[in-house]
Design a protein around this motif. Structure first.
Motif, PDB file in Angstrom:
ATOM      1  N   GLN A 157       0.853  -1.180   0.000  1.00  0.00           N
ATOM      2  CA  GLN A 157       0.000   0.000   0.000  1.00  0.00           C
ATOM      3  C   GLN A 157       0.893   1.236   0.000  1.00  0.00           C
ATOM      4  OE1 GLN A 157      -3.361  -0.029   2.780  1.00  0.00           O
ATOM      5  NE2 GLN A 157      -2.966  -2.205   3.166  1.00  0.00           N
ATOM      6  N   LEU A 158       0.475   2.272  -0.695  1.00  0.00           N
ATOM      7  CA  LEU A 158       1.292   3.475  -0.831  1.00  0.00           C
ATOM      8  C   LEU A 158       1.710   4.040   0.523  1.00  0.00           C
ATOM      9  CD1 LEU A 158      -0.519   5.391  -3.729  1.00  0.00           C
ATOM     10  CD2 LEU A 158       1.566   4.015  -3.862  1.00  0.00           C
ATOM     11  N   LYS A 159       0.827   3.989   1.496  1.00  0.00           N
ATOM     12  CA  LYS A 159       1.117   4.584   2.804  1.00  0.00           C
ATOM     13  C   LYS A 159       2.266   3.878   3.528  1.00  0.00           C
ATOM     14  CE  LYS A 159      -2.282   1.813   5.360  1.00  0.00           C
ATOM     15  NZ  LYS A 159      -3.489   1.851   6.236  1.00  0.00           N
ATOM     16  N   ASN A 160       2.585   2.658   3.108  1.00  0.00           N
ATOM     17  CA  ASN A 160       3.628   1.880   3.772  1.00  0.00           C
ATOM     18  C   ASN A 160       4.972   1.917   3.052  1.00  0.00           C
ATOM     19  OD1 ASN A 160       1.806   1.018   5.772  1.00  0.00           O
ATOM     20  ND2 ASN A 160       1.089  -0.657   4.467  1.00  0.00           N
ATOM     21  N   LEU A 161       5.056   2.645   1.959  1.00  0.00           N
ATOM     22  CA  LEU A 161       6.290   2.677   1.178  1.00  0.00           C
ATOM     23  C   LEU A 161       7.184   3.837   1.593  1.00  0.00           C
ATOM     24  CD1 LEU A 161       4.933   1.843  -2.372  1.00  0.00           C
ATOM     25  CD2 LEU A 161       5.963   0.289  -0.709  1.00  0.00           C
ATOM     26  N   ARG A 162       8.488   3.577   1.626  1.00  0.00           N
ATOM     27  CA  ARG A 162       9.496   4.585   1.920  1.00  0.00           C
ATOM     28  C   ARG A 162      10.516   4.556   0.781  1.00  0.00           C
ATOM     29  NH1 ARG A 162       5.804   4.805   4.717  1.00  0.00           N
ATOM     30  NH2 ARG A 162       5.663   4.863   7.001  1.00  0.00           N
ATOM     31  N   ILE A 163      10.901   5.730   0.304  1.00  0.00           N
ATOM     32  CA  ILE A 163      11.782   5.805  -0.865  1.00  0.00           C
ATOM     33  C   ILE A 163      12.992   6.671  -0.572  1.00  0.00           C
ATOM     34  CG2 ILE A 163      11.964   6.464  -3.298  1.00  0.00           C
ATOM     35  CD1 ILE A 163       8.514   5.985  -1.889  1.00  0.00           C
ATOM     36  N   ALA A 164      14.173   6.144  -0.844  1.00  0.00           N
ATOM     37  CA  ALA A 164      15.425   6.884  -0.678  1.00  0.00           C
ATOM     38  C   ALA A 164      16.060   7.078  -2.050  1.00  0.00           C
ATOM     39  CB  ALA A 164      16.376   6.123   0.249  1.00  0.00           C
ATOM     40  N   LEU A 165      16.234   8.331  -2.437  1.00  0.00           N
ATOM     41  CA  LEU A 165      16.876   8.675  -3.702  1.00  0.00           C
ATOM     42  C   LEU A 165      18.335   8.991  -3.398  1.00  0.00           C
ATOM     43  CD1 LEU A 165      14.076  10.996  -5.152  1.00  0.00           C
ATOM     44  CD2 LEU A 165      14.340   8.519  -5.409  1.00  0.00           C
ATOM     45  N   GLY A 166      19.236   8.131  -3.839  1.00  0.00           N
ATOM     46  CA  GLY A 166      20.632   8.196  -3.439  1.00  0.00           C
ATOM     47  C   GLY A 166      21.463   9.219  -4.178  1.00  0.00           C
ATOM     48  N   PRO A 167      22.775   9.178  -3.957  1.00  0.00           N
ATOM     49  CA  PRO A 167      23.706  10.117  -4.587  1.00  0.00           C
ATOM     50  C   PRO A 167      23.583  10.096  -6.111  1.00  0.00           C
ATOM     51  CG  PRO A 167      24.785   8.938  -2.819  1.00  0.00           C
ATOM     52  CD  PRO A 167      23.464   8.275  -3.010  1.00  0.00           C
ATOM     53  N   ALA A 168      23.464  11.278  -6.691  1.00  0.00           N
ATOM     54  CA  ALA A 168      23.321  11.439  -8.144  1.00  0.00           C
ATOM     55  C   ALA A 168      23.809  12.832  -8.507  1.00  0.00           C
ATOM     56  CB  ALA A 168      21.865  11.254  -8.560  1.00  0.00           C
ATOM     57  N   ILE A 169      23.885  13.116  -9.780  1.00  0.00           N
ATOM     58  CA  ILE A 169      24.299  14.460 -10.187  1.00  0.00           C
ATOM     59  C   ILE A 169      23.240  15.466  -9.760  1.00  0.00           C
ATOM     60  CG2 ILE A 169      23.305  14.277 -12.508  1.00  0.00           C
ATOM     61  CD1 ILE A 169      25.802  15.897 -13.472  1.00  0.00           C
ATOM     62  N   ASP A 170      23.669  16.543  -9.133  1.00  0.00           N
ATOM     63  CA  ASP A 170      22.752  17.544  -8.609  1.00  0.00           C
ATOM     64  C   ASP A 170      22.201  18.418  -9.731  1.00  0.00           C
ATOM     65  OD1 ASP A 170      21.753  18.804  -5.994  1.00  0.00           O
ATOM     66  OD2 ASP A 170      22.507  20.541  -7.108  1.00  0.00           O
ATOM     67  N   GLY A 171      20.970  18.864  -9.554  1.00  0.00           N
ATOM     68  CA  GLY A 171      20.341  19.695 -10.558  1.00  0.00           C
ATOM     69  C   GLY A 171      21.065  20.999 -10.826  1.00  0.00           C
ATOM     70  N   SER A 172      21.815  21.484  -9.852  1.00  0.00           N
ATOM     71  CA  SER A 172      22.519  22.752 -10.026  1.00  0.00           C
ATOM     72  C   SER A 172      23.662  22.661 -11.031  1.00  0.00           C
ATOM     73  CB  SER A 172      23.062  23.233  -8.677  1.00  0.00           C
ATOM     74  OG  SER A 172      24.024  22.320  -8.171  1.00  0.00           O
ATOM     75  N   VAL A 173      24.113  21.438 -11.346  1.00  0.00           N
ATOM     76  CA  VAL A 173      25.244  21.272 -12.261  1.00  0.00           C
ATOM     77  C   VAL A 173      24.922  20.390 -13.463  1.00  0.00           C
ATOM     78  CG1 VAL A 173      26.998  21.677 -10.497  1.00  0.00           C
ATOM     79  CG2 VAL A 173      26.156  19.354 -10.875  1.00  0.00           C
ATOM     80  N   TYR A 174      23.688  19.907 -13.553  1.00  0.00           N
ATOM     81  CA  TYR A 174      23.332  18.995 -14.645  1.00  0.00           C
ATOM     82  C   TYR A 174      22.728  19.787 -15.805  1.00  0.00           C
ATOM     83  CZ  TYR A 174      21.479  14.831 -16.987  1.00  0.00           C
ATOM     84  OH  TYR A 174      21.200  13.835 -17.897  1.00  0.00           O
ATOM     85  N   GLN A 175      23.572  20.138 -16.753  1.00  0.00           N
ATOM     86  CA  GLN A 175      23.162  20.922 -17.906  1.00  0.00           C
ATOM     87  C   GLN A 175      22.615  20.010 -19.005  1.00  0.00           C
ATOM     88  OE1 GLN A 175      26.044  22.428 -20.869  1.00  0.00           O
ATOM     89  NE2 GLN A 175      25.482  24.491 -20.183  1.00  0.00           N
ATOM     90  N   VAL A 176      21.422  20.333 -19.495  1.00  0.00           N
ATOM     91  CA  VAL A 176      20.804  19.552 -20.566  1.00  0.00           C
ATOM     92  C   VAL A 176      20.161  20.503 -21.568  1.00  0.00           C
ATOM     93  CG1 VAL A 176      20.326  17.611 -19.019  1.00  0.00           C
ATOM     94  CG2 VAL A 176      18.565  19.351 -19.399  1.00  0.00           C
ATOM     95  N   GLY A 177      19.826  19.973 -22.732  1.00  0.00           N
ATOM     96  CA  GLY A 177      19.117  20.748 -23.728  1.00  0.00           C
ATOM     97  C   GLY A 177      17.634  20.830 -23.412  1.00  0.00           C
ATOM     98  N   ARG A 216      19.803  25.849 -23.257  1.00  0.00           N
ATOM     99  CA  ARG A 216      20.098  24.847 -22.233  1.00  0.00           C
ATOM    100  C   ARG A 216      19.554  25.285 -20.882  1.00  0.00           C
ATOM    101  NH1 ARG A 216      23.207  20.401 -23.432  1.00  0.00           N
ATOM    102  NH2 ARG A 216      24.001  20.470 -25.553  1.00  0.00           N
ATOM    103  N   VAL A 217      19.313  24.277 -20.035  1.00  0.00           N
ATOM    104  CA  VAL A 217      18.859  24.514 -18.669  1.00  0.00           C
ATOM    105  C   VAL A 217      19.554  23.522 -17.756  1.00  0.00           C
ATOM    106  CG1 VAL A 217      16.592  25.448 -19.289  1.00  0.00           C
ATOM    107  CG2 VAL A 217      16.884  22.965 -19.027  1.00  0.00           C
ATOM    108  N   ARG A 218      19.349  23.687 -16.470  1.00  0.00           N
ATOM    109  CA  ARG A 218      19.832  22.714 -15.484  1.00  0.00           C
ATOM    110  C   ARG A 218      18.637  21.876 -15.015  1.00  0.00           C
ATOM    111  NH1 ARG A 218      25.163  24.380 -13.865  1.00  0.00           N
ATOM    112  NH2 ARG A 218      25.853  25.678 -15.621  1.00  0.00           N
TER     113      ARG A 218
END
Length: 272
Positions: A157-177, A216-218
């Motif tokens: 059930q959704l109420k019982n789920l816990r989610i951890a988003l681990g180390p990744a490239i930060d939005g402040s430095v991730y340049q994309v088109g 481009r944006v971040r």
């Protein structure tokens, strides 16, 4: 108290791995210091007797169950056994996918990353878990909601789920088109094109930031994943984003964008 904690790894000369207090299951976001150890070896740190499951990641939105991985592996091995070169038949293949959702206790699911988001999901009631590799392509295909759907099909059930988003490239430095930002942004908005970019730049804690380069944006992929999760009904307090950037922490994490090396760090979680 921080919800992110560095744990000393047993029998690893003190090399630490990152954990999140939201997840009750044994888990770890491992660093570049553990390279080139593979999941079979890393699993001994989390749960020595757990069954190890991994896939060949292809930036898809596909999530497999262990039984599906076993079936695909057996089928491919049977096919390879018919080849004229016996050595090829002994190589264990990994099915193509970017997420694994467990079915039984004591199964450890793995994902690898080197700028993309490693996401670990745990059910505090059933004990089942999922490990997901969420790059911008997988995020655009809503791979985290797909993984949660697979857990829901097994009673979560959704109420019982816990989610951890681990180390990744930060939005402040991730340049994309613009095209990439739009494709990913459409996963959380009905808008499109420039209107979508402007909308996502204007909201609180924006997932898209401006860039000095024209066109481009971040892009903050973890923030987009967080928004997707909230959109399907996960409470914000049940989602944690690691305060670590793979691109900006070269002593701790591999970053493909920084070095162009094909080296990865692994993240795994054990069902209970």
């Amino acid at each position: 108290m921080s919800i992110w904690i560095w744990q000393p790894a047993k029998n690893q000369a003190g090399k630490p791995f990152l954990t999140c207090v939201l997840l009750p299951q044994p888990h770890g976001f491992f660093t570049s210091q553990f390279y080139p150890q593979a999941p079979a070896e890393l699993a001994k740190i989390l749960s020595p007797k757990a069954e190890v499951y991994r896939v060949k990641q292809v930036h898809s939105g596909d999530v497999l169950l262990p039984s599906e991985i076993e079936s695909a592996t057996a089928s491919e091995l049977s096919h390879r056994s018919e080849l004229s070169h016996p050595s090829e038949a002994t190589t264990v293949p990994f099915p193509l996918a970017d997420g694994i959702a467990t079915e039984k206790p004591n199964q450890v699911a793995w994902a690898c990353s080197a700028d993309c988001t490693p996401a670990l999901i745990g059910d505090v009631e059933t004990g089942q878990v999922a490990a997901v590799h969420a790059g911008w392509r997988g995020t655009a295909q809503k791979i985290l909601p797909n993984a949660i759907a697979r857990l829901q099909s097994q009673g979560s059930q959704l109420k019982n789920l816990r989610i951890a988003l681990g180390p990744a490239i930060d939005g402040s430095v991730y340049q994309v088109g613009y095209s990439v930002a739009i494709e990913v942004g459409k996963s959380v908005s009905h808008l499109d094109g420039k209107a979508l970019i402007e909308h996502l730049m204007a909201i609180d804690n924006p997932p898209i930031l401006s860039d000095q380069v024209e066109g481009r944006v971040r892009l903050d992929v973890r923030r987009i994943n967080q928004m997707q999760l909230v959109k399907i009904g996960i409470q914000p307090e049940c989602i944690a984003i690691a305060p670590h950037c793979t691109y900006q922490e070269p002593d701790t994490f591999f970053s493909y964008r920084r070095t162009k090396e094909k080296k990865v760090q692994w993240s795994g979680i054990v069902s209970i």
